[in-house]
Design an enzyme around this catalytic site. Sequence first.
Site, PDB file in Angstrom:
ATOM      1  N   ASN A   1       5.000  -6.748   5.966  1.00 48.46           N
ATOM      2  CA  ASN A   1       4.512  -8.081   5.594  1.00 48.46           C
ATOM      3  C   ASN A   1       4.614  -8.300   4.095  1.00 48.46           C
ATOM      4  O   ASN A   1       4.688  -9.442   3.624  1.00 48.46           O
ATOM      5  CB  ASN A   1       3.041  -8.252   6.016  1.00 48.46           C
ATOM      6  CG  ASN A   1       2.908  -8.728   7.444  1.00 48.46           C
ATOM      7  OD1 ASN A   1       3.841  -9.279   8.012  1.00 48.46           O
ATOM      8  ND2 ASN A   1       1.756  -8.501   8.034  1.00 48.46           N
TER       9      ASN A   1
ATOM     10  N   GLY B   1       3.646 -14.084  -0.127  1.00 44.66           N
ATOM     11  CA  GLY B   1       3.795 -15.112  -1.154  1.00 44.66           C
ATOM     12  C   GLY B   1       3.729 -14.605  -2.580  1.00 44.66           C
ATOM     13  O   GLY B   1       3.867 -15.387  -3.526  1.00 44.66           O
ATOM     14  N   GLY B   2       3.496 -13.315  -2.757  1.00 38.98           N
ATOM     15  CA  GLY B   2       3.522 -12.730  -4.109  1.00 38.98           C
ATOM     16  C   GLY B   2       2.332 -13.109  -4.979  1.00 38.98           C
ATOM     17  O   GLY B   2       2.390 -12.990  -6.205  1.00 38.98           O
TER      18      GLY B   2
ATOM     19  N   ARG C   1     -10.730 -19.478   3.431  1.00 42.99           N
ATOM     20  CA  ARG C   1      -9.805 -19.661   4.558  1.00 42.99           C
ATOM     21  C   ARG C   1     -10.494 -19.819   5.898  1.00 42.99           C
ATOM     22  O   ARG C   1     -10.063 -20.604   6.731  1.00 42.99           O
ATOM     23  CB  ARG C   1      -8.881 -18.436   4.635  1.00 42.99           C
ATOM     24  CG  ARG C   1      -7.908 -18.425   3.523  1.00 42.99           C
ATOM     25  CD  ARG C   1      -7.066 -17.201   3.581  1.00 42.99           C
ATOM     26  NE  ARG C   1      -6.002 -17.331   2.597  1.00 42.99           N
ATOM     27  CZ  ARG C   1      -5.086 -16.421   2.392  1.00 42.99           C
ATOM     28  NH1 ARG C   1      -5.092 -15.312   3.090  1.00 42.99           N
ATOM     29  NH2 ARG C   1      -4.156 -16.610   1.497  1.00 42.99           N
TER      30      ARG C   1
ATOM     31  N   GLU D   1      -3.844  -3.027   4.468  1.00 46.88           N
ATOM     32  CA  GLU D   1      -4.367  -3.777   5.624  1.00 46.88           C
ATOM     33  C   GLU D   1      -4.717  -2.871   6.795  1.00 46.88           C
ATOM     34  O   GLU D   1      -5.454  -3.264   7.700  1.00 46.88           O
ATOM     35  CB  GLU D   1      -3.322  -4.841   6.029  1.00 46.88           C
ATOM     36  CG  GLU D   1      -3.891  -5.913   6.935  1.00 46.88           C
ATOM     37  CD  GLU D   1      -2.906  -7.041   7.241  1.00 46.88           C
ATOM     38  OE1 GLU D   1      -1.986  -7.296   6.429  1.00 46.88           O
ATOM     39  OE2 GLU D   1      -3.071  -7.682   8.295  1.00 46.88           O
TER      40      GLU D   1
ATOM     41  N   ALA E   1       0.840  -1.199   0.000  1.00 51.12           N
ATOM     42  CA  ALA E   1       0.000   0.000   0.000  1.00 51.12           C
ATOM     43  C   ALA E   1       0.874   1.248   0.000  1.00 51.12           C
ATOM     44  O   ALA E   1       0.651   2.181  -0.788  1.00 51.12           O
ATOM     45  CB  ALA E   1      -0.924  -0.021   1.211  1.00 51.12           C
TER      46      ALA E   1
HETATM   47  C1  LIG Z   1       3.863 -14.505   5.239  1.00 56.72           C
HETATM   48  C2  LIG Z   1       2.726 -13.836   4.533  1.00 56.72           C
HETATM   49  C3  LIG Z   1       2.361 -14.241   3.251  1.00 56.72           C
HETATM   50  C4  LIG Z   1       1.318 -13.600   2.588  1.00 56.72           C
HETATM   51  N1  LIG Z   1       1.025 -13.956   1.307  1.00 56.72           N
HETATM   52  C5  LIG Z   1       0.066 -13.265   0.632  1.00 56.72           C
HETATM   53  C6  LIG Z   1      -0.144 -13.490  -0.758  1.00 56.72           C
HETATM   54  O1  LIG Z   1       0.551 -14.270  -1.407  1.00 56.72           O
HETATM   55  N2  LIG Z   1      -1.123 -12.765  -1.361  1.00 56.72           N
HETATM   56  C7  LIG Z   1      -1.879 -11.829  -0.704  1.00 56.72           C
HETATM   57  O2  LIG Z   1      -2.738 -11.194  -1.308  1.00 56.72           O
HETATM   58  N3  LIG Z   1      -1.644 -11.566   0.611  1.00 56.72           N
HETATM   59  C8  LIG Z   1      -0.698 -12.240   1.278  1.00 56.72           C
HETATM   60  N4  LIG Z   1      -0.438 -11.925   2.582  1.00 56.72           N
HETATM   61  C9  LIG Z   1      -1.092 -10.738   3.182  1.00 56.72           C
HETATM   62  C10 LIG Z   1      -0.384  -9.476   2.669  1.00 56.72           C
HETATM   63  O3  LIG Z   1       0.986  -9.725   2.510  1.00 56.72           O
HETATM   64  C11 LIG Z   1      -0.542  -8.280   3.606  1.00 56.72           C
HETATM   65  O4  LIG Z   1      -1.894  -8.086   3.887  1.00 56.72           O
HETATM   66  C12 LIG Z   1       0.024  -7.060   2.926  1.00 56.72           C
HETATM   67  O5  LIG Z   1       1.410  -7.236   2.719  1.00 56.72           O
HETATM   68  C13 LIG Z   1      -0.218  -5.793   3.728  1.00 56.72           C
HETATM   69  O6  LIG Z   1       0.355  -4.744   3.008  1.00 56.72           O
HETATM   70  P1  LIG Z   1       0.351  -3.306   3.644  1.00 56.72           P
HETATM   71  O7  LIG Z   1       1.112  -2.448   2.695  1.00 56.72           O
HETATM   72  O8  LIG Z   1      -1.028  -2.914   3.989  1.00 56.72           O
HETATM   73  O9  LIG Z   1       1.136  -3.493   5.034  1.00 56.72           O
HETATM   74  P2  LIG Z   1       2.607  -4.037   5.333  1.00 56.72           P
HETATM   75  O10 LIG Z   1       3.216  -4.662   4.155  1.00 56.72           O
HETATM   76  O11 LIG Z   1       2.542  -4.855   6.561  1.00 56.72           O
HETATM   77  O12 LIG Z   1       3.422  -2.708   5.610  1.00 56.72           O
HETATM   78  C14 LIG Z   1       3.135  -1.907   6.727  1.00 56.72           C
HETATM   79  C15 LIG Z   1       4.402  -1.184   7.103  1.00 56.72           C
HETATM   80  O13 LIG Z   1       4.082  -0.140   8.011  1.00 56.72           O
HETATM   81  C16 LIG Z   1       5.127  -0.029   8.940  1.00 56.72           C
HETATM   82  N5  LIG Z   1       4.624   0.652  10.151  1.00 56.72           N
HETATM   83  C17 LIG Z   1       3.659   0.215  10.998  1.00 56.72           C
HETATM   84  N6  LIG Z   1       3.494   1.114  12.004  1.00 56.72           N
HETATM   85  C18 LIG Z   1       4.358   2.115  11.782  1.00 56.72           C
HETATM   86  C19 LIG Z   1       4.672   3.313  12.470  1.00 56.72           C
HETATM   87  N7  LIG Z   1       4.065   3.655  13.623  1.00 56.72           N
HETATM   88  N8  LIG Z   1       5.629   4.136  11.959  1.00 56.72           N
HETATM   89  C20 LIG Z   1       6.282   3.794  10.811  1.00 56.72           C
HETATM   90  N9  LIG Z   1       6.036   2.659  10.121  1.00 56.72           N
HETATM   91  C21 LIG Z   1       5.080   1.828  10.604  1.00 56.72           C
HETATM   92  C22 LIG Z   1       5.534  -1.464   9.199  1.00 56.72           C
HETATM   93  O14 LIG Z   1       6.847  -1.551   9.720  1.00 56.72           O
HETATM   94  C23 LIG Z   1       5.415  -2.066   7.803  1.00 56.72           C
HETATM   95  O15 LIG Z   1       6.638  -2.059   7.111  1.00 56.72           O
HETATM   96  C24 LIG Z   1       0.604 -12.559   3.246  1.00 56.72           C
HETATM   97  C25 LIG Z   1       0.962 -12.161   4.537  1.00 56.72           C
HETATM   98  C26 LIG Z   1       2.021 -12.781   5.172  1.00 56.72           C
HETATM   99  C27 LIG Z   1       2.394 -12.329   6.551  1.00 56.72           C
END
Ligand SMILES: Cc1cc2nc3c(=O)[nH]c(=O)nc-3n(C[C@H](O)[C@H](O)[C@H](O)COP(=O)(O)OP(=O)(O)OC[C@H]3O[C@@H](n4cnc5c(N)ncnc54)[C@H](O)[C@@H]3O)c2cc1C
Length: 518
Positions: free
Chosen positions: A86, A91-92, A338, A477, A59
């Site tokens: 995350n 898993g991409g 799931r 998320e 995101a």
């Molecule tokens: C092991 C694993 C495998 C997965 N595989 C899949 C898949 O294949 N397909 C799929 O659709 N989904 C998958 N998911 C779910 C998906 O990866 C996550 O929902 C998604 O990566 C979330 O993206 P995001 O950008 O919202 O948050 P994130 O990628 O979690 O990034 C949030 C970031 O915000 C930072 N942050 C938080 N609080 C603060 C703060 N106070 N100050 C500064 N920085 C902060 C964190 O350090 C983090 O780096 C998987 C999840 C996991 C854990």
Amino acid sequence: MSHQHNTNPSRRALLKQGAALAAGVGGMMIAGPSAAATPSPSPKFDEIFDIIVVGSGFAGMSAAVQAAEEGAKVLVIDKMPVFGGNSTINGGAMAVAGSGLQAKSGIEDSVELMVSDMLKSGRGMNDAEMLKLVCDGTAESARWLESYGTVWKPFVQHFGGHSVPRVLQTRESSGAGIIRPLIAAAKKAGVTMYKQSKLIAFVQDEQHRVIGVKVKSGYFFPKERTGNDKLLGARQGVIMATGGFGRDIPFRQMQQPRLTSELDSTNHPGANADALKQMMLIGANPIHLDQIQLGPWSSPDEKGFGTASQFNTAATYQNGIVVDVRTGERFFNELADRKARAEAIMTRRDQQGQPVYPVGFTNEKGAAKAQTLEWGLKYDVIKKADTLDELAGLYGIPAEKLKAQVAQWNQYVRDGEDKQFGRPLMKAFELTEGPWYAVRMWPKVHYCMGGVRVNTHSQVLHLISDKPIPGLFAAGEATGGIHGASRLGACAVAEGVVTGRNAARSAVKADAVSLKLA
Ligand SMILES: Cc1cc2nc3c(=O)[nH]c(=O)nc-3n(C[C@H](O)[C@H](O)[C@H](O)COP(=O)(O)OP(=O)(O)OC[C@H]3O[C@@H](n4cnc5c(N)ncnc54)[C@H](O)[C@@H]3O)c2cc1C
């Protein structure tokens, strides 16, 4: 006058805040005890940007690159020592309605079908407008990622709960195949990126517009006393892309008491609720926080996502069966969503309530696309058996019953109908010969369906007024509602990329406020 809110409020402080909000004090931002202590007249910022993105996952990086494409001066901060959250360990796999690969394979799909699959999985609790926005954006966003260097495997996959094969997966089977190219693109476009910079409070002006963030720069997770305070200004807005709270045991237990420390999580160590709490402190409306997804494909024989999760997703669930070790019998539809699968597995307990880990298995043909097979075997998480008798012996399964179950499964495949559990058999094949590959299974905390409520401009909505908190956007998320009660696999990448870009498109349209440097 401007207000800053301190980080890490105690639960009592949060409850007090909640009580004040519930009392309905004019729908305005309420200064909690900690916030009242730090008023700052006319703040002077250490640095000023147009847009500050907090979080560097799908995101955050999508928001940053999109905003930079539109000419904004952008900063990305992340609290961890590595970027990607995350997203980089994921898993991409990305669900895409109407991809070129689907067309090539003759698979008919549509945005409406994807929406209806996700509504079904979400038990109808989904925010229908946001859901439509996400599904609508998947095909174009997948091409956008390709344009920055993401490479998809040359086939489409069928994940549980999707009515057709629609999952693209990066060549690396990892979200790093998306995050790395986006970080490179962001840097090329002049985006500033700071790691080890933790948001600890928002800065708001007298109209309660978010005009910046207070961070701990040089923060070393999880040592809360590390780092130095800095004020960073955002002329057009702050985009919160801070992910979920799957690793925050006290916070997740407040939402669902059964999610104790006994349950492992697949998430990165920084997946906690600190940023969510800051948004709540300035009035953001947290929704569906108790909807926490358990991944049904993980194994109790290793930590985190490990090797079993990919193995089960690509092999066992698509091409094998899962049995109760006490009976040798299947007990659920292995391609259900799931939530249904995780709940079914968690019913397997002994009389003392202790888990009786079920076993999933497939054969050589079924495991052909499992990239983690070798590692799983090496670490003894995945076991190999030449015959079903040997497999039964490894896990103490009654051998005759296991063989009878496999024969029955093969009959269902020949008949084209799973009479036991109604599993779709489009890609199923008979399990006739070994060697067999098997794994013990138990769910892990994986994804938070809940988060802050946003509108279709990705503006964060206030708990009382239901109006946007000016200057505050959220994506990925960190937001709640899109997936309802249960997210379908591969839909979080879709959500992160589409909503991150959506938030950026909205933020760049916001009027710029004038801010002062220190
Ligand atoms: C092991 C694993 C495998 C997965 N595989 C899949 C898949 O294949 N397909 C799929 O659709 N989904 C998958 N998911 C779910 C998906 O990866 C996550 O929902 C998604 O990566 C979330 O993206 P995001 O950008 O919202 O948050 P994130 O990628 O979690 O990034 C949030 C970031 O915000 C930072 N942050 C938080 N609080 C603060 C703060 N106070 N100050 C500064 N920085 C902060 C964190 O350090 C983090 O780096 C998987 C999840 C996991 C854990």
